[in-house]
Write a protein that holds these residues in place. Structure first.
Motif, short mmCIF file in Angstrom:
data_model
loop_
_atom_site.label_atom_id
_atom_site.label_comp_id
_atom_site.label_asym_id
_atom_site.label_seq_id
_atom_site.Cartn_x
_atom_site.Cartn_y
_atom_site.Cartn_z
N TYR A 1 0.41 5.44 0.84
CA TYR A 1 -0.38 6.48 1.49
C TYR A 1 0.36 7.83 1.32
O TYR A 1 1.76 7.72 1.36
CB TYR A 1 -0.81 6.13 2.92
CG TYR A 1 -1.67 4.98 3.35
CD1 TYR A 1 -1.32 3.50 3.23
CD2 TYR A 1 -3.15 5.74 3.42
CE1 TYR A 1 -2.22 2.71 3.31
CE2 TYR A 1 -4.32 4.49 3.42
CZ TYR A 1 -3.59 3.31 3.60
OH TYR A 1 -4.75 2.37 3.80
N PHE B 1 -5.20 7.46 1.18
CA PHE B 1 -4.71 6.43 0.53
C PHE B 1 -4.59 6.54 -0.97
O PHE B 1 -5.24 7.33 -1.61
CB PHE B 1 -5.84 5.36 0.46
CG PHE B 1 -5.86 3.89 -0.58
CD1 PHE B 1 -6.42 4.11 -1.69
CD2 PHE B 1 -5.20 3.10 -0.21
CE1 PHE B 1 -6.44 3.17 -2.59
CE2 PHE B 1 -4.98 1.95 -1.21
CZ PHE B 1 -5.79 1.95 -2.32
N LEU C 1 -4.13 10.55 6.75
CA LEU C 1 -3.27 9.65 5.73
C LEU C 1 -4.36 9.60 4.47
O LEU C 1 -5.50 9.08 4.77
CB LEU C 1 -3.07 8.28 6.43
CG LEU C 1 -1.87 8.18 6.97
CD1 LEU C 1 -2.14 8.52 8.39
CD2 LEU C 1 -1.36 6.65 6.98
N GLY D 1 8.62 6.17 6.01
CA GLY D 1 8.15 7.19 4.97
C GLY D 1 9.16 7.95 4.23
O GLY D 1 10.70 7.91 4.77
N LEU E 1 4.09 7.20 2.58
CA LEU E 1 3.96 6.07 3.34
C LEU E 1 4.06 4.97 2.66
O LEU E 1 2.83 5.00 1.86
CB LEU E 1 3.23 6.19 4.75
CG LEU E 1 3.55 7.23 5.81
CD1 LEU E 1 2.65 7.64 6.74
CD2 LEU E 1 4.96 6.99 6.45
N GLN F 1 0.57 11.56 3.42
CA GLN F 1 0.40 12.29 4.48
C GLN F 1 0.85 13.82 4.46
O GLN F 1 2.13 13.86 4.47
CB GLN F 1 0.77 11.85 5.76
CG GLN F 1 0.05 12.55 7.10
CD GLN F 1 0.28 11.63 8.42
OE1 GLN F 1 1.10 11.01 8.28
NE2 GLN F 1 -0.50 11.71 9.26
N VAL G 1 4.66 13.64 3.45
CA VAL G 1 5.22 12.33 3.77
C VAL G 1 4.56 11.23 2.95
O VAL G 1 3.53 10.99 3.07
CB VAL G 1 5.33 11.93 5.16
CG1 VAL G 1 5.86 10.67 5.56
CG2 VAL G 1 6.24 12.86 6.04
N PHE H 1 4.21 -0.61 8.35
CA PHE H 1 4.61 0.68 7.77
C PHE H 1 5.92 0.91 7.78
O PHE H 1 6.65 0.49 8.78
CB PHE H 1 3.66 1.68 8.41
CG PHE H 1 2.11 1.89 7.82
CD1 PHE H 1 1.39 0.92 8.54
CD2 PHE H 1 1.91 2.84 7.06
CE1 PHE H 1 0.04 1.14 8.08
CE2 PHE H 1 0.41 2.71 6.58
CZ PHE H 1 -0.50 2.03 7.16
N TYR I 1 -3.04 0.40 -4.07
CA TYR I 1 -2.98 -1.00 -3.51
C TYR I 1 -2.43 -2.10 -4.45
O TYR I 1 -3.16 -2.24 -5.52
CB TYR I 1 -4.40 -1.55 -2.86
CG TYR I 1 -4.31 -2.84 -2.55
CD1 TYR I 1 -5.15 -3.73 -3.35
CD2 TYR I 1 -3.52 -3.61 -1.51
CE1 TYR I 1 -5.36 -5.09 -3.19
CE2 TYR I 1 -3.68 -5.16 -1.31
CZ TYR I 1 -4.62 -5.54 -2.23
OH TYR I 1 -4.75 -7.16 -2.09
N TYR J 1 0.76 -1.14 0.28
CA TYR J 1 -0.08 0.00 -0.05
C TYR J 1 0.79 1.05 -0.09
O TYR J 1 1.94 1.27 0.43
CB TYR J 1 -0.55 -0.04 1.28
CG TYR J 1 -1.44 -1.17 1.51
CD1 TYR J 1 -1.03 -2.09 2.06
CD2 TYR J 1 -2.84 -1.48 1.09
CE1 TYR J 1 -1.74 -3.49 2.49
CE2 TYR J 1 -3.69 -2.36 1.53
CZ TYR J 1 -3.01 -3.49 2.10
OH TYR J 1 -3.56 -4.77 2.40
#
Lengths: 116, 110
Positions: A35, A45, A43, A110, A91, A37, A89, A107, A48, A33
């Motif tokens: 993400y 998305f 966060l 980042g 992630l 931010q 960031v 996770f 995927y 995944y």
């Protein structure tokens, strides 16, 4: 490695340049995944991966964003013609099974992207 | 559509206090709920994962409870320490991704 590894940890780029962000998932993890931010926000998305296919890329904000994955290994998120609004960031997370219903995701630390 | 909310948004407490962070979700048909910790500008660290069949999970000074029928989870932190200062996020799995709460920013004062 033992965990999800992301590189670089920090990236400063000039507006209009292209950048590549890399994610090395935990070995054997089939799901991956991405993400985003932004500063002070939650966060978002992005995409995927299940293996090297992307069943859900609904979160990619524009056609400047693309991502690929090699098998069940490394993934690269590419941002073309970066804009200041891309500063955030980024992630990455991986999980051992396709569905989060019966597992958890892990996770990375980042990549902090700053567009100047 | 699942929505996840956390209150309070921010919390400042003196060291040593016990505290409770709240997480609410609108669709009770969840498989599990996970609590994460995030330090400023860093990634997420998993704290506790509660399966839908469980009522609570404990790890050290942390205890998380889950009440599916009411759409709530709480994270209890005992004897808080300055090192607990961080943002705490709850998340439930969607079809292909986590749905994250809005987060609680915790500051524990020495």
């Amino acid at each position: 490695g033992a965990g999800v590894s992301q590189s670089p940890s920090n990236k400063v780029t000039e507006k209009g340049k292209d950048v590549e962000l890399r994610c090395d998932p935990i070995s054997g993890h089939t799901a991956l995944y991405w993400y985003r931010q932004r500063l002070g926000q939650g966060l978002e998305f992005l995409i995927y991966f299940q293996g090297n296919s992307a069943p859900d890329k609904s979160g990619l904000p524009s056609d400047r964003f693309s991502a690929e994955r090699t098998g069940e290994s490394v993934s690269t998120l590419t941002i073309q013609r970066t804009q200041q609004e891309d500063s955030a960031v980024y992630l990455c997370a991986s999980s051992p099974r396709p569905s989060l219903a019966n597992t958890e995701a892990f996770f990375g630390q980042g990549t902090r992207l700053t567009v100047v | 559509k699942q929505e996840v909310t956390q209150i309070p948004a921010a919390l400042s407490v003196p060291e040593g206090e016990n505290l409770v962070l709240n997480c609410s979700f609108t669709d009770s048909a969840i498989y599990n709920l996970q609590w994460f910790r995030q330090d400023p500008g860093k990634g997420l660290t998993s704290l506790l994962l509660i399966q839908s069949s469980q009522r609570e999970q404990t790890s050290g000074r942390l205890n998380a409870s889950l009440d599916k029928s009411s759409g709530r989870s709480t994270l209890y932190i005992a004897a808080s320490q300055p090192g607990d200062s961080a943002t705490y996020l709850c998340a439930v799995p969607g079809t292909y991704k986590y749905i994250f709460g809005t987060g609680t920013r915790l500051k524990v004062l020495a």
